[in-house]
Design an enzyme around this catalytic site. Structure first.
Site, short mmCIF file in Angstrom:
data_model
loop_
_atom_site.label_atom_id
_atom_site.label_comp_id
_atom_site.label_asym_id
_atom_site.label_seq_id
_atom_site.Cartn_x
_atom_site.Cartn_y
_atom_site.Cartn_z
N THR A 263 0.86 -1.33 -0.17
CA THR A 263 -0.16 0.15 0.36
C THR A 263 0.92 1.22 0.24
O THR A 263 1.94 1.33 0.26
CB THR A 263 -0.86 0.10 1.22
N PHE B 126 1.55 5.45 1.02
CA PHE B 126 0.52 6.09 1.88
C PHE B 126 0.86 7.69 1.31
O PHE B 126 1.91 7.46 1.12
CB PHE B 126 1.07 5.81 3.36
#
Ligand code: PEP
Ligand code: MN
Length: 519
Positions: A511, A513
């Site tokens: 992921t 960020f």
């Protein structure tokens, strides 16, 4: 006595004067200024006349120092003394903010407080191990074990430590364990202890006795300095007066007075100074306003259960609340307090955004917000300097809500960080995989684990605001049929067991960020 040397004297002339003075049994403290060199004389000068000294070719003038304190006297040392304790300079521009409990009570207590006060901006940790209590029936401290725990907590938080010594027999132990040795009010005139502390180089925090004058404080200081330890920090901690509303009367006039007559750093202890926790904030502000070089504040995670000085102790969250205010007072005085960044992240402790925040800003305070929009609100309203939210996942794609929130013109992205996402199926210990009927998690995490979830056809999938909130809920339910998809960190935090590791569809699950701040 102070001897001011003539401008341009040779080294030879100076040395010959020094030799002559040493021959008279005097201790010489030379101070080399840009313009002039000055020799401070300590010892019995009654057998010497100013005229006799003035006859020497190097001497411009001789001044008598009337005060009984010499080495602590500003006349001997016109510049402020700055005492280095690890990376901290006590007496420099940055204020020393010493925080921690009155007494070290347990490893968990002291480590927890250390980490919390550090995040709020403390630059030293306090904790009593040998407690000089009024009553022999009160808690006397964990003694040597307390020092070991304090050292451990200081290392965990990256803070130097200060603790109180009560007896000269423990000097070796203190010299080994602590960064600054405190001499408490009750021992300010324990002259044998002071003399011994003068024989080491460790900085000493000397507190004013509750019935002592400033001159007596400086004479106590002289006992340490005259033995060869110049590293003394003074501390005003309140004196006994007829007033009974407060535990002591915090004599703030002592600060400008001491700063005027001595070159040593001066701290203020508003906790012992008042004995009342709600007075710590106003008197800390006042101490900064009158020129203190720092504060020593008692902070306890559960003041009502504290083993000593609970009524005057503030909690870590009260401490972190007053620190930004004190920072503004410090700035007015041309001083500084540095508070680490506050980072707002998405989720509760244990979320992947929390992991990203810890990784990127390990020394900052981290505050979790369950909803993405609240993270943006915190940054835009100056509750936090930095925001961290998930932006895109390799398996589940972009987070539409975040993409939209980032369109705000008052936001600027300052960094992007990628974290490998390992999703785990977690549940209270003793839960069997076969008994699971409900699985809680964030919709993106659920998407990332679709293959695994297809092997659990009897389970109801319950979308949740964040993976960490899902883990927290499952821990609270503790019903042996609920599980959550969450991180390993969340499992650890909420004391859950991992039923199945790496349940994401693809091992390469990352992921990204975004890290942002207000423009
Ligand atoms: C303390 O710092 O906990 C303490 C006992 O202080 P004082 O010596 O000022 O009373
Ligand atoms: Mn105390």
């Amino acid at each position: 006595m102070i001897i001011v040397l003539k401008h341009g004297v040779t080294e030879e002339q100076t040395n010959s004067l020094k030799e002559w003075l040493s021959g008279k049994g005097l201790d010489i403290c030379p101070i080399y200024g840009a313009e002039k060199t000055v020799l401070g004389l300590v010892g019995d000068t009654s057998h010497l006349s100013a005229d006799e000294i003035g006859m020497h070719e190097a001497v411009e003038k001789v001044l008598k120092v009337m005060e009984p304190y010499k080495k602590a006297n500003r006349k001997f040392h016109p510049e402020n003394t700055v005492i280095k304790v690890k990376n901290l300079e006590i007496g420099g521009k940055e204020l020393a903010i010493i925080a921690g409990p009155c007494s070290v009570e347990s490893e968990e207590q002291i480590i927890q407080i250390a980490l919390q006060v550090k995040k709020a901006g403390a630059n030293m940790l306090r904790g009593g191990a040998f407690k000089p209590r009024t009553s022999p029936y009160s808690f006397q401290g964990l003694r040597a074990e307390g020092l070991i725990l304090l050292k451990r907590a200081g290392e965990a938080a990256g803070l130097p430590i200060v603790s109180e010594i009560t007896n000269p027999n423990y000097i070796e132990l203190f010299d080994q364990y602590v960064d600054v040795i405190q001499v408490g009010a009750r021992n300010m005139q324990n002259f044998e202890l002071l003399k011994e502390l003068g024989r080491i180089k460790k900085p000493v925090l000397l507190k004013r006795g509750f019935a002592n004058t400033l001159e007596e404080l400086l004479m106590a200081c002289e006992y340490i300095m005259s033995e060869g330890n110049p590293n003394v920090i003074l501390c005003e901690r309140g004196i006994r007066t007829h007033e009974t509303y407060t535990r002591n009367t915090l004599d703030l006039s002592a600060v400008p007075a001491l700063k005027r007559i001595s070159h040593l750093p001066v701290l203020v202890d508003p906790s012992h100074g008042t004995g009342i926790s709600w007075m710590v904030e106003p008197l800390s502000k006042a101490a900064i306003a009158v020129g203190a070089d720092g504060l020593i504040i008692e902070v306890h995670n559960n003041p009502s259960k504290a083993l000593s000085d609970g009524p005057q102790s503030i909690t870590p969250s009260q401490f972190s609340y007053i620190m930004p205010k004190l920072k503004e007072y410090a700035a007015l005085e041309g001083r500084s307090i540095s508070i680490p960044h506050t980072v707002a992240y998405a989720g509760t402790p244990g979320s992947f955004a929390n992991e990203a925040a810890e990784k990127t800003y390990p020394d900052s305070a981290h505050t979790g917000f369950e909803r993405f929009e609240d993270v943006f609100w915190a940054v835009l309203n100056k509750k936090a300097e930095i925001g961290i939210v998930p932006y895109e996942n390799t398996l589940a794609g972009k987070v539409a809500e975040v993409e939209e929130l980032l369109n705000n013109k008052n936001i600027e992205i300052i960094d992007r960080i990628k974290i490998k996402i390992r999703q785990m199926l977690v549940a209270p210990s003793g839960t069997e995989l076969s008994s699971i009927r409900k699985i809680y998690s964030h919709p993106k995490a659920i998407e990332q684990c679709s293959k695994f979830l297809s092997t659990m056809p009897d389970c109801r999938i319950i979308p949740y605001s964040t993976t960490s909130a899902a883990a927290m809920t499952v821990a609270a339910l503790n019903d042996k049929c609920s599980a959550a998809i969450a991180s390993e960190t969340a499992a650890r935090l909420y004391k859950l067991s991992t039923l199945k590791e790496d349940i994401q569809d693809d091992e390469n699950n990352y992921t990204e960020f975004v890290v942002f701040r207000a423009k």
